[in-house]
Scaffold this motif. Structure first.
Motif, PDB file in Angstrom:
ATOM      1  N   GLU A  55       0.841  -1.192   0.000  1.00  0.00           N
ATOM      2  CA  GLU A  55       0.000   0.000   0.000  1.00  0.00           C
ATOM      3  C   GLU A  55       0.878   1.245   0.000  1.00  0.00           C
ATOM      4  N   ALA A  56       0.828   1.985  -1.098  1.00  0.00           N
ATOM      5  CA  ALA A  56       1.688   3.169  -1.241  1.00  0.00           C
ATOM      6  C   ALA A  56       0.928   4.429  -0.852  1.00  0.00           C
ATOM      7  N   ASN A  57       0.546   4.507   0.416  1.00  0.00           N
ATOM      8  CA  ASN A  57      -0.244   5.657   0.872  1.00  0.00           C
ATOM      9  C   ASN A  57       0.482   6.483   1.926  1.00  0.00           C
ATOM     10  N   ASN A  58       1.741   6.141   2.189  1.00  0.00           N
ATOM     11  CA  ASN A  58       2.565   6.859   3.164  1.00  0.00           C
ATOM     12  C   ASN A  58       1.983   6.796   4.575  1.00  0.00           C
ATOM     13  N   LYS A  59       1.126   5.811   4.821  1.00  0.00           N
ATOM     14  CA  LYS A  59       0.513   5.669   6.141  1.00  0.00           C
ATOM     15  C   LYS A  59       0.877   4.331   6.782  1.00  0.00           C
ATOM     16  N   LYS A  60       0.686   3.261   6.040  1.00  0.00           N
ATOM     17  CA  LYS A  60       0.918   1.926   6.580  1.00  0.00           C
ATOM     18  C   LYS A  60       2.406   1.628   6.667  1.00  0.00           C
ATOM     19  N   GLN A  61       2.836   1.112   7.807  1.00  0.00           N
ATOM     20  CA  GLN A  61       4.243   0.770   7.996  1.00  0.00           C
ATOM     21  C   GLN A  61       4.447  -0.728   7.784  1.00  0.00           C
ATOM     22  N   TYR A  62       5.605  -1.069   7.211  1.00  0.00           N
ATOM     23  CA  TYR A  62       5.926  -2.463   6.918  1.00  0.00           C
ATOM     24  C   TYR A  62       7.285  -2.840   7.498  1.00  0.00           C
ATOM     25  N   LEU A  63       7.425  -4.120   7.804  1.00  0.00           N
ATOM     26  CA  LEU A  63       8.740  -4.701   7.988  1.00  0.00           C
ATOM     27  C   LEU A  63       9.134  -5.269   6.630  1.00  0.00           C
ATOM     28  N   LEU A  64      10.236  -4.782   6.070  1.00  0.00           N
ATOM     29  CA  LEU A  64      10.696  -5.226   4.757  1.00  0.00           C
ATOM     30  C   LEU A  64      12.037  -5.928   4.901  1.00  0.00           C
ATOM     31  N   THR A  65      12.162  -7.094   4.293  1.00  0.00           N
ATOM     32  CA  THR A  65      13.451  -7.772   4.205  1.00  0.00           C
ATOM     33  C   THR A  65      13.721  -8.056   2.735  1.00  0.00           C
ATOM     34  N   GLY A  66      14.997  -8.079   2.360  1.00  0.00           N
ATOM     35  CA  GLY A  66      15.315  -8.323   0.963  1.00  0.00           C
ATOM     36  C   GLY A  66      16.797  -8.470   0.719  1.00  0.00           C
ATOM     37  N   GLN A  67      17.156  -8.434  -0.562  1.00  0.00           N
ATOM     38  CA  GLN A  67      18.539  -8.571  -0.987  1.00  0.00           C
ATOM     39  C   GLN A  67      19.079  -7.224  -1.479  1.00  0.00           C
ATOM     40  N   ILE A  68      20.371  -7.029  -1.322  1.00  0.00           N
ATOM     41  CA  ILE A  68      21.039  -5.837  -1.839  1.00  0.00           C
ATOM     42  C   ILE A  68      21.898  -6.262  -3.024  1.00  0.00           C
ATOM     43  N   LEU A  69      21.607  -5.724  -4.206  1.00  0.00           N
ATOM     44  CA  LEU A  69      22.370  -6.076  -5.393  1.00  0.00           C
ATOM     45  C   LEU A  69      23.689  -5.310  -5.437  1.00  0.00           C
ATOM     46  N   SER A  70      24.555  -5.705  -6.347  1.00  0.00           N
ATOM     47  CA  SER A  70      25.896  -5.109  -6.428  1.00  0.00           C
ATOM     48  C   SER A  70      25.862  -3.615  -6.719  1.00  0.00           C
ATOM     49  N   ASP A  71      24.804  -3.163  -7.397  1.00  0.00           N
ATOM     50  CA  ASP A  71      24.714  -1.737  -7.722  1.00  0.00           C
ATOM     51  C   ASP A  71      23.975  -0.948  -6.648  1.00  0.00           C
ATOM     52  N   GLY A  72      23.655  -1.617  -5.524  1.00  0.00           N
ATOM     53  CA  GLY A  72      23.005  -0.931  -4.417  1.00  0.00           C
ATOM     54  C   GLY A  72      21.499  -0.987  -4.430  1.00  0.00           C
ATOM     55  N   LYS A  73      20.892  -1.534  -5.499  1.00  0.00           N
ATOM     56  CA  LYS A  73      19.434  -1.657  -5.539  1.00  0.00           C
ATOM     57  C   LYS A  73      18.978  -2.712  -4.535  1.00  0.00           C
ATOM     58  N   VAL A  74      17.812  -2.466  -3.943  1.00  0.00           N
ATOM     59  CA  VAL A  74      17.231  -3.403  -2.985  1.00  0.00           C
ATOM     60  C   VAL A  74      16.094  -4.155  -3.670  1.00  0.00           C
ATOM     61  N   LEU A  75      16.175  -5.467  -3.675  1.00  0.00           N
ATOM     62  CA  LEU A  75      15.178  -6.316  -4.325  1.00  0.00           C
ATOM     63  C   LEU A  75      14.377  -7.057  -3.270  1.00  0.00           C
ATOM     64  N   ILE A  76      13.038  -6.967  -3.341  1.00  0.00           N
ATOM     65  CA  ILE A  76      12.163  -7.700  -2.428  1.00  0.00           C
ATOM     66  C   ILE A  76      11.220  -8.580  -3.237  1.00  0.00           C
ATOM     67  N   HIS A  77      10.797  -9.695  -2.639  1.00  0.00           N
ATOM     68  CA  HIS A  77       9.840 -10.582  -3.307  1.00  0.00           C
ATOM     69  C   HIS A  77       9.044 -11.342  -2.254  1.00  0.00           C
ATOM     70  N   LEU A  78       8.059 -12.099  -2.702  1.00  0.00           N
ATOM     71  CA  LEU A  78       7.144 -12.746  -1.774  1.00  0.00           C
ATOM     72  C   LEU A  78       7.798 -13.784  -0.872  1.00  0.00           C
ATOM     73  N   CYS A  79       8.968 -14.280  -1.272  1.00  0.00           N
ATOM     74  CA  CYS A  79       9.654 -15.264  -0.445  1.00  0.00           C
ATOM     75  C   CYS A  79      10.460 -14.614   0.672  1.00  0.00           C
ATOM     76  N   ASN A  80      10.521 -13.294   0.683  1.00  0.00           N
ATOM     77  CA  ASN A  80      11.106 -12.577   1.815  1.00  0.00           C
ATOM     78  C   ASN A  80      10.059 -12.469   2.929  1.00  0.00           C
ATOM     79  N   TYR A  81      10.492 -12.058   4.108  1.00  0.00           N
ATOM     80  CA  TYR A  81       9.547 -11.822   5.197  1.00  0.00           C
ATOM     81  C   TYR A  81       9.121 -10.367   5.135  1.00  0.00           C
ATOM     82  N   ILE A  82       7.895 -10.135   4.672  1.00  0.00           N
ATOM     83  CA  ILE A  82       7.346  -8.788   4.508  1.00  0.00           C
ATOM     84  C   ILE A  82       5.980  -8.768   5.186  1.00  0.00           C
ATOM     85  N   GLU A  83       5.862  -7.978   6.236  1.00  0.00           N
ATOM     86  CA  GLU A  83       4.636  -7.953   7.017  1.00  0.00           C
ATOM     87  C   GLU A  83       4.282  -6.519   7.412  1.00  0.00           C
ATOM     88  N   PRO A  84       2.979  -6.200   7.502  1.00  0.00           N
ATOM     89  CA  PRO A  84       2.597  -4.916   8.095  1.00  0.00           C
ATOM     90  C   PRO A  84       3.146  -4.837   9.512  1.00  0.00           C
TER      91      PRO A  84
END
Length: 221
Positions: free
Chosen positions: A104-133
């Motif tokens: 939800e991109a409403n600047n209201k709901k907070q999430y716990l986001l986990t993911g990978q950091i690529l070599s160029d510094g981009k952060v990649l997230i997907h459903l197999c990560n632990y992502i929860e409100p």
């Protein structure tokens, strides 16, 4: 950081997505305890989602893959300090069949986001990560994010689907939520962490006194 071709983002995505035989039924992820998912992630943050934008997965004009770029407001970083100080964007596959995450991109709901950091510094997230409100996490989980989960990253958490099941090594904890409650994220996932003790053995610990003072029997979570 040394810049790398943007095609690396797509390459990493393809490595992280399920095998072709799994894609027919959509994204498929192996069950894992929240602690294990956090230990396996390069980045763990608490954040709000400010906006989202669909962007190309690479600079190749013939590449039709798309990604969602979420602009985030980072509230706290729990893991990943050595690679990134502040995260402005996270990327995820556009298609849910490729394990893309819808937030939800409403600047209201907070999430716990986990993911990978690529070599160029981009952060990649997907459903197999632990992502929860954030509000869906238990108090014990929130406290464990600071240090407790990472204290147990040398432990092995084994999912117990049916009896009999038992530990095979001293550094192993049995995860029995599915066996007892018929759901993965049950009482044990929400309230316990598998912690390594000074003698090298691991055991479930519930928040409260320091870890060395309160352990429960490995076979009775």
């Amino acid at each position: 950081m040394t810049p790398v071709p943007s095609t690396l983002l797509l390459s990493a995505l393809l490595l992280l997505t399920p095998r072709p035989e799994e894609l027919a039924e959509g994204c498929s992820c192996a069950p894992a305890h929240p602690q294990q998912l956090i230990c396996d992630s390069a980045l763990v943050i608490r954040a709000k989602i400010s906006s989202e934008k669909v962007v190309p997965a690479s600079d190749d004009p013939l590449d039709t893959h798309k990604m969602i770029r979420y602009e985030i407001k980072q509230i706290k970083m729990f893991k990943g300090f050595e690679k990134l100080k502040d995260v402005q964007y996270v990327y995820t596959p556009f298609d849910s069949s490729l394990c893309g995450v819808k937030l939800e991109a409403n600047n209201k709901k907070q999430y716990l986001l986990t993911g990978q950091i690529l070599s160029d510094g981009k952060v990649l997230i997907h459903l197999c990560n632990y992502i929860e409100p954030w509000d869906d996490l238990s108090l014990s989980q929130k406290k464990s994010l600071n240090q407790r989960y990472q204290m147990g990253c040398g432990c092995k958490i084994t999912t117990c689907y049916m009896v009999p099941c038992s530990i095979t090594t001293p550094n192993e904890c049995l995860w029995t939520d599915w066996l007892i409650e018929r759901k993965l994220y049950g009482h044990q996932a929400k309230h316990y962490a598998c912690i390594k003790r000074s003698d090298g053995t691991c055991s479930w610990y519930r928040g409260g006194p320091p870890p060395e003072k309160e352990f429960i029997d490995i076979s009775e979570p």
